[in-house]
Design a protein around this motif. Structure first.
Motif, PDB file in Angstrom:
ATOM      1  N   SER A  32       0.795  -1.155  -0.061  1.00  0.00           N
ATOM      2  CA  SER A  32      -0.097  -0.108  -0.173  1.00  0.00           C
ATOM      3  C   SER A  32       0.804   1.293  -0.017  1.00  0.00           C
ATOM      4  N   PHE A 106      -7.488  -0.325   6.237  1.00  0.00           N
ATOM      5  CA  PHE A 106      -7.432  -1.781   5.907  1.00  0.00           C
ATOM      6  C   PHE A 106      -7.115  -2.636   7.150  1.00  0.00           C
ATOM      7  N   THR A 109      -9.599  -4.803   8.618  1.00  0.00           N
ATOM      8  CA  THR A 109     -10.010  -6.177   7.969  1.00  0.00           C
ATOM      9  C   THR A 109      -9.544  -7.147   8.588  1.00  0.00           C
ATOM     10  N   LEU A 172     -13.425  -5.574   3.846  1.00  0.00           N
ATOM     11  CA  LEU A 172     -12.758  -4.345   3.528  1.00  0.00           C
ATOM     12  C   LEU A 172     -13.806  -3.111   4.014  1.00  0.00           C
TER      13      LEU A 172
END
Length: 186
Positions: A32, A106, A109, A172
């Protein structure tokens, strides 16, 4: 192999995250790039890599700030024992299975998928909290409650912060009220 590109933006101010998520045999790898601005107005650019095992337990995480020598790398045995990049034990993180990167939705998640909570059930966890852009590390107690299909309540048990998180079928985050919103994929 399943690959997904996901993007989020802050609710206010400049910023963007682009995440490439790969899943192989239920194990995840995430690469990311996060561009953001601190509360004090200082811009930052973060790159991170995260890998889980097939039970969605974090096994390694690496963070680096662009334009700086600031870097952080942690490894886990999946059972809550952590080491730094030189293999030194980090007993202050014992018992943490998940990580929470402050600049990214994120990492919510990971416990959502790992815990597999039924509606109206909750679980208290201890995570490795990674503050950005400081790249500081500390333990943090959190609670996740499944409110129903694709809806969770996140609580920081130390600060009292709470947020109701709608998620997609992969866990997500779609909307992190006041912080992040998922951008439509093309």
């Amino acid at each position: 192999m399943n690959e997904q590109h996901v993007a989020w933006a802050p609710w206010s101010g400049p910023g963007h995250e682009h995440l490439v998520l790969r899943e192989v045999s239920s194990a995840l790898t995430a690469h990311s790039s996060v561009e953001g601005v601190t509360d004090e107005g200082r811009p930052f650019s973060l790159r991170y890599f995260l890998r889980t095992d097939s039970a969605c337990r974090v096994r390694e995480v690496e963070l680096a700030l662009l334009g700086s020598d600031a870097r952080l790398a942690l490894r886990s045995d999946g059972a809550g024992r952590w080491t730094d990049e030189k293999g030194r034990s980090l007993p202050e993180l014992d018992g943490c299975i998940d990580v929470d990167i402050s600049a990214s939705p994120f990492t919510n998640t990971l416990p959502i998928r790992r815990l597999g909570l039924a509606p109206d059930s909750s679980d208290d966890i201890v995570v490795v909290y990674l503050a950005v852009p400081e790249l500081s590390v500390r333990r943090c107690r959190q609670r996740y409650t499944c409110l129903g299909p694709e809806r969770y309540l996140f609580e920081s048990l130390e600060s009292g912060f709470r947020a109701e998180l709608p998620v997609d079928s992969q866990g997500l985050v779609l909307d992190y009220p006041g912080l992040f919103r998922r951008l439509p994929s093309r």
